[in-house]
Design a protein around this motif. Structure first.
Motif, PDB file in Angstrom:
ATOM      1  N   HIS A 217       0.818  -1.209   0.000  1.00  0.00           N
ATOM      2  CA  HIS A 217       0.000   0.000   0.000  1.00  0.00           C
ATOM      3  C   HIS A 217       0.856   1.264   0.000  1.00  0.00           C
ATOM      4  CE1 HIS A 217      -4.172  -1.619   1.375  1.00  0.00           C
ATOM      5  NE2 HIS A 217      -3.526  -2.548   0.687  1.00  0.00           N
ATOM      6  N   HIS A 218       1.953   1.227   0.746  1.00  0.00           N
ATOM      7  CA  HIS A 218       2.823   2.408   0.810  1.00  0.00           C
ATOM      8  C   HIS A 218       3.311   2.811  -0.570  1.00  0.00           C
ATOM      9  CE1 HIS A 218       6.095   5.117   1.811  1.00  0.00           C
ATOM     10  NE2 HIS A 218       6.922   4.318   1.152  1.00  0.00           N
TER      11      HIS A 218
ATOM     12  N   VAL B 127       1.977   2.199  -3.483  1.00  0.00           N
ATOM     13  CA  VAL B 127       0.879   2.735  -4.295  1.00  0.00           C
ATOM     14  C   VAL B 127       0.593   4.178  -3.899  1.00  0.00           C
ATOM     15  CG1 VAL B 127      -1.541   2.482  -4.957  1.00  0.00           C
ATOM     16  CG2 VAL B 127      -0.119   0.446  -4.620  1.00  0.00           C
ATOM     17  N   HIS B 128       0.570   4.447  -2.601  1.00  0.00           N
ATOM     18  CA  HIS B 128       0.334   5.814  -2.136  1.00  0.00           C
ATOM     19  C   HIS B 128       1.393   6.773  -2.684  1.00  0.00           C
ATOM     20  CE1 HIS B 128      -3.111   5.208   0.389  1.00  0.00           C
ATOM     21  NE2 HIS B 128      -2.506   4.327   1.162  1.00  0.00           N
ATOM     22  N   GLU B 129       2.634   6.336  -2.726  1.00  0.00           N
ATOM     23  CA  GLU B 129       3.706   7.192  -3.232  1.00  0.00           C
ATOM     24  C   GLU B 129       3.518   7.483  -4.721  1.00  0.00           C
ATOM     25  OE1 GLU B 129       6.332   8.697  -1.444  1.00  0.00           O
ATOM     26  OE2 GLU B 129       4.887   8.097   0.101  1.00  0.00           O
TER      27      GLU B 129
ATOM     28  N   GLN C 134       0.701   7.444  -6.297  1.00  0.00           N
ATOM     29  CA  GLN C 134      -0.498   8.261  -6.443  1.00  0.00           C
ATOM     30  C   GLN C 134      -0.217   9.754  -6.326  1.00  0.00           C
ATOM     31  OE1 GLN C 134      -2.971   6.349  -3.443  1.00  0.00           O
ATOM     32  NE2 GLN C 134      -4.390   5.629  -5.010  1.00  0.00           N
ATOM     33  N   LYS C 135       0.845  10.116  -5.641  1.00  0.00           N
ATOM     34  CA  LYS C 135       1.176  11.525  -5.463  1.00  0.00           C
ATOM     35  C   LYS C 135       1.468  12.218  -6.786  1.00  0.00           C
ATOM     36  CE  LYS C 135       2.990  10.895  -0.777  1.00  0.00           C
ATOM     37  NZ  LYS C 135       4.196  10.936   0.100  1.00  0.00           N
TER      38      LYS C 135
ATOM     39  N   LEU D 159      -7.104   2.140  -1.470  1.00  0.00           N
ATOM     40  CA  LEU D 159      -6.179   2.721  -2.445  1.00  0.00           C
ATOM     41  C   LEU D 159      -6.907   3.423  -3.589  1.00  0.00           C
ATOM     42  CD1 LEU D 159      -3.662  -0.264  -2.623  1.00  0.00           C
ATOM     43  CD2 LEU D 159      -3.426   1.855  -1.309  1.00  0.00           C
ATOM     44  N   GLU D 160      -8.201   3.179  -3.705  1.00  0.00           N
ATOM     45  CA  GLU D 160      -9.045   3.791  -4.737  1.00  0.00           C
ATOM     46  C   GLU D 160      -8.443   3.653  -6.143  1.00  0.00           C
ATOM     47  OE1 GLU D 160      -9.629   7.806  -3.349  1.00  0.00           O
ATOM     48  OE2 GLU D 160     -11.322   7.188  -2.102  1.00  0.00           O
TER      49      GLU D 160
END
Length: 224
Positions: free
Chosen positions: A43-44, A46-48, A50-51, A79-80
């Motif tokens: 998840h981390h 993916v979040h990065e 996504q920025k 995570l959408e």
């Protein structure tokens, strides 16, 4: 979608994925993260990614019993993702549960036949008929299960689009004219796939392995 290109960031190294994504973000419409990236970064990671601000395609190809796939889908809802893949060969019940568990803004698409497989490979694993037959069979099953669309090669997308007019068609394994096929066995050009009804064009190595990924992405975008 104004730009249908999703660049495949097929690397387990987060910094490399970020560098690639930033270098091409002006010439692609989204970013595809595959199994190797997700297993390494979760998840981390993916979040990065996504920025950067582009839609995320999680190409996880979920394939298990219906309950397990549904729970996996629920686990990634935070995570959408714009798109998530499941294997259509997992069956109707699995696909129904995957779609029911997905976020409201997530398109769930069924992988029909990997673009690395050809007729000989199909025969060796017990599939009857041609690649076209297999894609058509699983496209129909995906539609019946309520999925948004399918993943198929550019060789089959035209026929699939004719029978599923409002389907969402993700086409990987694309190669520009005169490009190297690599381990892909059923390839077409990005323009040909788009003309035949592809909604999303997944392009990896022709961009990411290029000497100048930004220039390669821009050149492919210009053909569409």
């Amino acid at each position: 979608m104004s730009n249908p290109i999703f660049v495949a960031l097929d690397t387990p190294i987060l910094d490399n994925a970020l560098e690639l994504a930033k270098s091409v973000e002006g010439h692609v419409g989204g970013l595809k993260l595959g199994l190797e990236f997700f297993c390494a970064n979760g998840h981390h990671g993916v979040h990065e990614i996504q920025k950067i601000g582009l839609p995320i395609f999680l190409d996880l190809k979920l394939h298990d019993i219906p309950n397990t796939v549904a729970k996996a889908m629920q686990a990634i809802n935070v995570l959408e993702p714009a798109i998530v893949t499941v294997h259509a060969s997992g069956g109707r019940a699995m696909m129904e549960d995957a779609k029911a568990a997905a976020g409201i803004n997530t398109k769930v698409v069924g992988v029909t036949l990997l673009t690395s497989l050809d007729q000989r490979d199909m025969t060796s694993i017990g599939y009857n008929g041609s690649p076209h037959d297999q894609v058509e069979r699983l496209a129909n099953l995906s539609a019946e299960a309520g999925l948004d669309g399918i993943v198929c090669s550019g060789n089959e997308v035209g026929a699939a689009h004719k029978v599923w007019k409002d389907g969402y068609f993700v086409v990987p394994g694309l190669r520009p004219a005169n490009g190297k096929a690599g381990d892909q066995k059923r390839t077409v050009t990005p323009r040909a796939a788009r003309d035949d009804g592809a909604s999303v064009l997944v392009i990896g190595r022709p961009i990411t392995a290029a000497e100048n990924p930004n220039s390669a992405a821009r050149s492919i975008e210009a053909t569409l």
